[in-house]
Design a protein around this motif. Sequence first.
Motif, PDB file in Angstrom:
ATOM      1  N   ASP A 135     -25.138   2.396 -33.937  1.00 53.86           N
ATOM      2  CA  ASP A 135     -24.017   3.327 -34.613  1.00 53.86           C
ATOM      3  C   ASP A 135     -22.795   3.205 -32.996  1.00 53.86           C
ATOM      4  O   ASP A 135     -22.601   4.419 -32.979  1.00 53.86           O
ATOM      5  N   ARG A 191     -20.104  -3.685 -39.749  1.00 53.23           N
ATOM      6  CA  ARG A 191     -19.510  -2.548 -40.189  1.00 53.23           C
ATOM      7  C   ARG A 191     -18.850  -1.872 -42.102  1.00 53.23           C
ATOM      8  O   ARG A 191     -18.520  -2.599 -42.560  1.00 53.23           O
ATOM      9  N   VAL A 249     -20.065   2.664 -40.502  1.00 50.35           N
ATOM     10  CA  VAL A 249     -20.819   3.203 -39.233  1.00 50.35           C
ATOM     11  C   VAL A 249     -21.674   1.306 -38.676  1.00 50.35           C
ATOM     12  O   VAL A 249     -20.984   0.645 -39.980  1.00 50.35           O
ATOM     13  N   SER A 295     -20.998   4.443 -44.310  1.00 52.74           N
ATOM     14  CA  SER A 295     -22.000   5.483 -45.072  1.00 52.74           C
ATOM     15  C   SER A 295     -22.084   6.447 -45.409  1.00 52.74           C
ATOM     16  O   SER A 295     -21.032   7.408 -45.315  1.00 52.74           O
ATOM     17  N   ASN A 355     -29.064   2.936 -41.586  1.00 52.08           N
ATOM     18  CA  ASN A 355     -29.531   3.592 -39.880  1.00 52.08           C
ATOM     19  C   ASN A 355     -30.662   4.135 -39.946  1.00 52.08           C
ATOM     20  O   ASN A 355     -31.873   4.126 -39.370  1.00 52.08           O
TER      21      ASN A 355
END
Length: 135
Positions: free
Chosen positions: A38, A54, A64, A57, A78
Amino acid sequence: MLPDDLPVDRQKLLTWETDCWQCGEQTPVVWPRGDHLDTPLGDILANYETPVERVYSNTLGKKVWGNVCQHCDSYQGNHFIQQEALEIDPPLVDCPHCGDEHEWSPDQGMGGAFGQGWVSCPEYGEIPVGDPRGE
């Protein structure tokens, strides 16, 4: 897995396949060595044929750059992809006891939430060491 015309040093990227948390299928992912997706790098990767998009989250409550499954389009998270990247390519840190470099691994318990990890020193055993990534 990475396109030939990608304007990024490939040595700075890790690529592998992971099991999608949603559908269970193997899906490719990409993660920057020693960095985070990110960042502006995520934007570059998303403009090429990569699994980076994109995404929203829920954990962070914002959009992110992240990897999505090629089968079901689910965001892979992530935090989880970064943990896999650390297992694939652990950073080397200086042992505070012997001074040699050893592979660092994040604490799998509560210490991981506070940036705690370990090095396995052949001479001194398991030694707690802070996160070398500076997070």
